[in-house]
Enzyme design. Structure first.
Site, PDB file in Angstrom:
ATOM      1  N   GLY A 523       0.963  -1.457   0.008  1.00 44.15           N
ATOM      2  CA  GLY A 523      -0.270   0.066  -0.259  1.00 44.15           C
ATOM      3  C   GLY A 523       1.024   1.569   0.253  1.00 44.15           C
ATOM      4  O   GLY A 523       2.163   1.368   0.246  1.00 44.15           O
ATOM      5  N   ARG A 524       0.520   2.228  -0.309  1.00 44.75           N
ATOM      6  CA  ARG A 524       1.138   3.606  -0.242  1.00 44.75           C
ATOM      7  C   ARG A 524       0.202   4.942  -0.363  1.00 44.75           C
ATOM      8  O   ARG A 524      -0.967   4.776  -0.819  1.00 44.75           O
ATOM      9  CB  ARG A 524       1.667   3.413  -1.890  1.00 44.75           C
ATOM     10  CG  ARG A 524       2.632   4.716  -2.437  1.00 44.75           C
ATOM     11  CD  ARG A 524       3.251   4.541  -3.411  1.00 44.75           C
ATOM     12  NE  ARG A 524       4.563   3.966  -3.636  1.00 44.75           N
ATOM     13  CZ  ARG A 524       5.670   4.203  -3.798  1.00 44.75           C
ATOM     14  NH1 ARG A 524       5.508   5.201  -2.868  1.00 44.75           N
ATOM     15  NH2 ARG A 524       6.435   3.329  -3.933  1.00 44.75           N
ATOM     16  N   GLY A 525       0.615   5.708   0.404  1.00 48.93           N
ATOM     17  CA  GLY A 525      -0.325   7.013   0.968  1.00 48.93           C
ATOM     18  C   GLY A 525       0.044   8.368   0.850  1.00 48.93           C
ATOM     19  O   GLY A 525       1.038   8.229   0.763  1.00 48.93           O
ATOM     20  N   GLY A 528       3.616   7.935   3.805  1.00 49.61           N
ATOM     21  CA  GLY A 528       4.514   6.629   2.917  1.00 49.61           C
ATOM     22  C   GLY A 528       4.160   5.552   2.469  1.00 49.61           C
ATOM     23  O   GLY A 528       2.682   5.297   1.813  1.00 49.61           O
ATOM     24  N   VAL A 530       3.208   0.917   2.885  1.00 50.89           N
ATOM     25  CA  VAL A 530       3.159   0.046   3.769  1.00 50.89           C
ATOM     26  C   VAL A 530       3.988  -1.243   3.057  1.00 50.89           C
ATOM     27  O   VAL A 530       3.183  -1.385   2.138  1.00 50.89           O
ATOM     28  CB  VAL A 530       1.792  -0.772   3.646  1.00 50.89           C
ATOM     29  CG1 VAL A 530       1.446  -1.525   5.348  1.00 50.89           C
ATOM     30  CG2 VAL A 530       1.084   0.739   3.916  1.00 50.89           C
ATOM     31  N   LYS A 544       4.857   0.302   8.128  1.00 53.10           N
ATOM     32  CA  LYS A 544       3.912   0.710   7.671  1.00 53.10           C
ATOM     33  C   LYS A 544       5.077   2.102   7.984  1.00 53.10           C
ATOM     34  O   LYS A 544       6.143   2.504   9.240  1.00 53.10           O
ATOM     35  CB  LYS A 544       3.196   1.867   8.434  1.00 53.10           C
ATOM     36  CG  LYS A 544       2.800   3.370   7.786  1.00 53.10           C
ATOM     37  CD  LYS A 544       1.964   3.729   8.042  1.00 53.10           C
ATOM     38  CE  LYS A 544       0.750   2.786   7.768  1.00 53.10           C
ATOM     39  NZ  LYS A 544      -1.267   2.681   8.533  1.00 53.10           N
ATOM     40  N   ASP A 636      -8.774  10.684   8.711  1.00 52.13           N
ATOM     41  CA  ASP A 636      -9.032  10.728   7.054  1.00 52.13           C
ATOM     42  C   ASP A 636      -8.963   9.392   7.050  1.00 52.13           C
ATOM     43  O   ASP A 636      -9.144   7.617   7.186  1.00 52.13           O
ATOM     44  CB  ASP A 636      -7.479  10.270   7.296  1.00 52.13           C
ATOM     45  CG  ASP A 636      -6.943  10.105   5.414  1.00 52.13           C
ATOM     46  OD1 ASP A 636      -8.013  10.456   4.813  1.00 52.13           O
ATOM     47  OD2 ASP A 636      -5.939   9.694   5.060  1.00 52.13           O
TER      48      ASP A 636
END
Ligand SMILES: *[C@@H]1O[C@H](CO)[C@@H](O)[C@H](O)[C@H]1NC(C)=O
Ligand SMILES: *[C@@H]1O[C@H](CO)[C@@H](O)[C@H](O)[C@H]1NC(C)=O
Ligand SMILES: *[C@@H]1O[C@H](CO)[C@@H](O)[C@H](O)[C@H]1NC(C)=O
Ligand SMILES: *[C@@H]1O[C@H](CO)[C@@H](O)[C@H](O)[C@H]1NC(C)=O
Ligand SMILES: *[C@@H]1O[C@H](CO)[C@@H](O)[C@H](O)[C@H]1NC(C)=O
Ligand SMILES: *[C@@H]1O[C@H](CO)[C@@H](O)[C@H](O)[C@H]1NC(C)=O
Ligand SMILES: *[C@@H]1O[C@H](CO)[C@@H](O)[C@H](O)[C@H]1NC(C)=O
Ligand SMILES: *[C@@H]1O[C@H](CO)[C@@H](O)[C@H](O)[C@H]1NC(C)=O
Length: 796
Positions: A523-525, A528, A530, A544, A636
């Site tokens: 994952g990515r946000g 940063g 994951v 993360k 969020d």
């Protein structure tokens, strides 16, 4: 009292040996536990006690106090800035002479490590002097660590103050954490009192405007030691000497740096348990810097019995009506409006210490005003009468350390923008303002070892067992442990057992190995990336890596430890963190089923699952908002942050993340700093209104709409009035106000036919309330849970 408490009480009845007098020492391998009130050490002479001391609801410090004083008089604290939980916290004496304080089974909060680990066994003893000493058992004069080396706000007789030790006052009478005042040897080898406020710091004792030797001190002895002897005589290497008014052997004494910044020597009256002041550093409490904050003035009339008071410089008003240390700020009416000419308002008998940028002798009032008017940094000036009829002018860039007293010979002139009103003779009032009493705000620690959703059945059973007696309880306890199959450790009991697992610190190398060099990205946000990894104990983890985390290690740790304490079946379980150099990582459980977003996209969720997911998310958020501390907002909420376990139960991830990132500074969450995800964000962000837990309620409403309609807010064409998904739903409703046909129309086409109308109606109704523009019209998360569950009960 509830189930777990009762359970604990009985357990402790069982396992605590009936104790007589508490000991003065413990040995390697033993511990003092917060759960057992009798777990204390008492010095052989009975004067001092050491153990866990309650400072609030469920909050404890490990401390040493006078056994016989009236009300607790704490002389030393191990963890003054970070209290521990009232259950499961321990002081452990480990092998090798390591003394650690753990918080409810978590990793150590505080450690007193011996400089050199010892191979022989160690012991911890509370001595008659009030010194808690860790030594080897074979030779008790071989000291590994002692509390006298790390004082908090008090110095006891025979306790040496050195260049390495300082006394720091407590923040307030009820808050024992580090405050603003400090006693220490300064760079000139002089024992001094320093004020270190939020913005400025300055030394106020010995008198900073007098020369050191004029006050009987010397800066030439660099041994930097000071000590109070048992007769009440204090002697310091800078030649400071004083004696207690009742000097001589006898009473117990202590030298304490009090919350008001004054250093006082006290003697104990053992018959009443009261303390009397037998010496103090200054008799004028207004000499202490910082007491009234910037632009504040301190007044004190000795003998008048009113004590110390504060008021603001004319034209200024108090910043925080419950705490003077924030001082005063310019009244906004002097910044704008018709305030045109700059003029001065005067007050006599004043002194403001420091911050003059221009001092000139032999001035007239007019020339002094001119100096101040010419410079933008001038906030005002002191016009002081000197001997021989001349005046001097002190132009100030800051108005700090202000005090008033009838024998002061200076007049303060404050520079202000004045309007017609003032020109006509109006003088801004100065009033002594009474502080608003602070609402007693007890320190509350969240109880990580239980969840509120305890099973009613178990609770009744426990009560029953309590009533019937110990034997049954014992049987019950045994059954509970022996016949508890893994399947039984459902959500109801988990919260409690989790207390045993630890939230630990990982090394970077360990995490690098677990993720095989960070190669499996899942994952990515904005925060940063994951990665999936396998820990040494074979647990599969989501790791993360934060891009923009707080640089300060202490700051990061403070936030991370709060997050680590949160524990709920609908929150992702946090396993630990890593902070090493620039690296900031969080380790949590890994969810095989992925996120709610993935599942909505792949149509794996029927209407029943969606309903129970909505309930689960609401429970998780309700725990964050209310059962813990209100400030744990999520900020969020979106389907990407909601993960699903094997039973499709939701777990909220990334809670509290904004506190770890540089973007969300404390209470100052503003639109420019922290955006959440567009489409899910409450209107408060856009209009820069105060951010409360209701922003999460709003985002939750949007997520529920998304689950009902199958449409992502991003996929909805913004309507002409700028609205998103919620506007689309509202418009549909408007078209058909009186029938439920519109609900059928908005429901996700992939659910058609397979849903229960009552449930859908409830979801829609709740979500509509959650996305109200007015935050006060939105329900709390607790209310949401109630509404959803009430509906379920009705259906069954
Ligand atoms: C005990 O320890 C002290 C301090 O380390 C040392 O000076 C002393 O010689 C030791 N005594 C014995 C009997 O070992
Ligand atoms: C410095 O102070 C210490 C402690 O008060 C004292 O023992 C020592 O004699 C002093 N040294 C000198 C040179 O005055
Ligand atoms: C001791 O302190 C208590 C509480 O402040 C007070 O009520 C009592 O009168 C004091 N006793 C003496 C002898 O001062
Ligand atoms: C005022 O100070 C108190 C105590 O430090 C704090 O709890 C409160 O939030 C402050 N209020 C404002 C408006 O800053
Ligand atoms: C103080 O201000 C006067 C008048 O502006 C100026 O002449 C003088 O040089 C200043 N003194 C200092 C030390 O800046
Ligand atoms: C006077 O008002 C102006 C704006 O009108 C403001 O910039 C200035 O800081 C004010 N001066 C003082 C001393 O309040
Ligand atoms: C105690 O004071 C510290 C430092 O000022 C502050 O961070 C903390 O929130 C205070 N605790 C309470 C319960 O007011
Ligand atoms: C909050 O942040 C804004 C923007 O960075 C800043 O202008 C404002 O002064 C801050 N407010 C507080 C109370 O720190």
């Amino acid at each position: 009292m509830d189930f777990s408490l009762c359970f604990f009480l009985l357990l402790s009845l069982f396992f605590t040996p009936s104790s007589s007098t508490p000991p003065s020492s413990i040995f390697e391998g033993s511990s003092l536990s917060v759960d057992r009130p009798n777990d204390v050490l008492i010095s052989l002479n009975g004067v001092f006690t050491s153990g866990f001391h309650s400072i609030g609801d469920n909050a404890f410090i490990f401390a040493i106090w006078f056994t016989k004083s009236f009300g607790p008089t704490i002389v030393w604290t191990a963890n003054r800035d970070q209290p521990v939980n009232g259950k499961g916290s321990k002081l452990l004496l480990q092998k090798g002479g390591k003394l650690i304080l753990t918080d409810a089974g978590e990793s150590p909060l505080w450690t007193a490590a011996a400089a050199t680990p010892t191979s022989t066994s160690a012991q911890l003893s509370l001595h008659d002097t009030g010194n808690l000493i860790l030594s080897t058992s074979s030779n008790t004069s071989h000291i590994l660590w002692q509390s006298f080396d790390s004082p908090t706000n008090t110095l006891l007789p025979h306790q040496l103050l050195t260049r390495y030790t300082t006394l720091i006052s407590s923040r307030s009478g009820t808050n024992h954490s580090s405050g603003f005042y400090k006693l220490f040897f300064d760079n000139n080898n002089v024992l001094s009192l320093l004020y270190t406020g939020p913005e400025v710091s300055s030394i106020y004792w010995p008198d900073p405007w007098l020369r050191i030797w004029d006050q009987g001190r010397t800066s030439y002895n660099s041994s930097n030691t000071a000590v109070l002897d048992s007769s009440g005589h204090f002697i310091s290497s800078d030649n400071l000497k004083f004696s207690s008014a009742d000097f001589g052997l006898g009473p117990q004494r202590r030298l304490t740096l009090d919350i008001d910044g004054n250093l006082r020597l006290y003697s104990l009256d053992e018959t009443t348990g009261n303390w009397t002041v037998t010496w103090q550093a200054t008799s004028d409490p207004c000499k202490v810097h910082g007491v009234c904050g910037p632009n504040g003035i301190c007044s004190y009339e000795s003998g008048a019995g009113t004590g110390r008071g504060c008021f603001c410089v004319p034209g200024y008003r108090i910043k925080n009506s419950s705490d003077w240390s924030y001082g005063c700020e310019l009244d906004p009416s002097y910044l704008s409006g018709d305030a045109q000419t700059t003029d001065f308002v005067s007050l006599s008998f004043m002194e403001f210490y420091g911050y003059e940028y221009n001092v000139t002798m032999g001035q007239t009032l007019e020339s002094c005003k001119k100096i101040c008017l010419e410079s933008a940094i001038c906030k005002g000036f002191l016009f002081k009468y000197e001997d021989g009829a001349s005046h001097s002018c002190y132009a100030k860039s800051q108005l700090l350390n202000g005090k008033t007293s009838p024998n002061l010979r200076a007049t303060l002139y404050v520079k202000l923008n004045v309007s017609q009103k003032e020109k006509n003779g109006f003088i801004p009032s100065v009033q002594q303002i009474q502080l608003k009493c602070l609402r007693k705000n007890p320190i509350v620690l969240d109880r990580i070892y239980k969840t509120k959703s305890g099973s009613k059945f178990l609770e009744y059973l426990a009560w029953f067992a309590c009533g019937v007696g110990l034997l049954e309880m014992c049987v019950f306890t045994l059954c509970f442990f022996v016949f508890r199959t893994p399947k039984d450790s459902g959500p109801e009991t988990r919260g409690y057992f989790l207390a045993a697992t630890t939230f630990k610190k990982f090394s970077y190398a360990e995490l690098k190995k677990a993720t095989r060099g960070f190669n499996k990205e899942i994952g990515r946000g904005g925060y940063g990336v994951v990665y999936k990894g396998t820990l040494l104990d074979n647990r599969v983890a989501a790791i993360k890596r934060l891009n923009d985390a707080k640089e300060g290690e202490a700051e990061f740790l403070a936030e991370v430890s709060t997050i680590g304490r949160l524990n709920h079946m609908n929150l992702i379980e946090m396993w630990g963190y890593c902070v090493e150099g620039k690296h900031r990582l969080l380790v949590s459980e890994f969810m095989e089923h992925g996120s709610l977003a993935d599942n909505l996209n792949s149509n794996t969720l029927d209407s029943e699952k969606r309903y129970s997911i909505a309930v689960g998310i609401a429970k998780g958020l309700s725990y964050l908002h209310e059962e813990c501390l209100e400030w744990v907002l999520h900020c969020d909420i979106k389907p990407q942050n909601i993960l699903l376990d094997a039973n499709y139960q939701p777990k909220v991830a990334d809670f509290g993340l904004y506190k770890l990132l540089n973007r969300g500074e404390g209470s100052n969450l503003s639109f420019s700093k922290m955006r959440g995800t567009s489409g899910y964000m409450a209107p408060e962000w856009v209009f820069n209104h105060p951010i409360t837990s209701k922003v999460d309620v709003y985002s939750y409403g949007i997520v529920v709409f998304e689950m009902i309609t199958g449409r992502s807010p991003a996929g909805v064409q913004p309507t002409t009035d700028g609205g998103g998904l919620e506007t689309w739903v509202r418009n549909k409703k408007q078209g058909a106000p009186n029938s439920n046909a519109w609900i059928e129309e908005i429901i996700d086409p992939t659910l058609r036919g397979g849903y229960e109308m009552g449930r859908m109606e409830t979801l829609v109704r709740v979500a509509m309330q959650c996305v109200e523009d007015d935050k006060d019209a939105r329900p709390t998360m607790r209310k949401v849970v109630e509404m959803l569950l009430w509906n379920e009960d009705r259906l069954i």
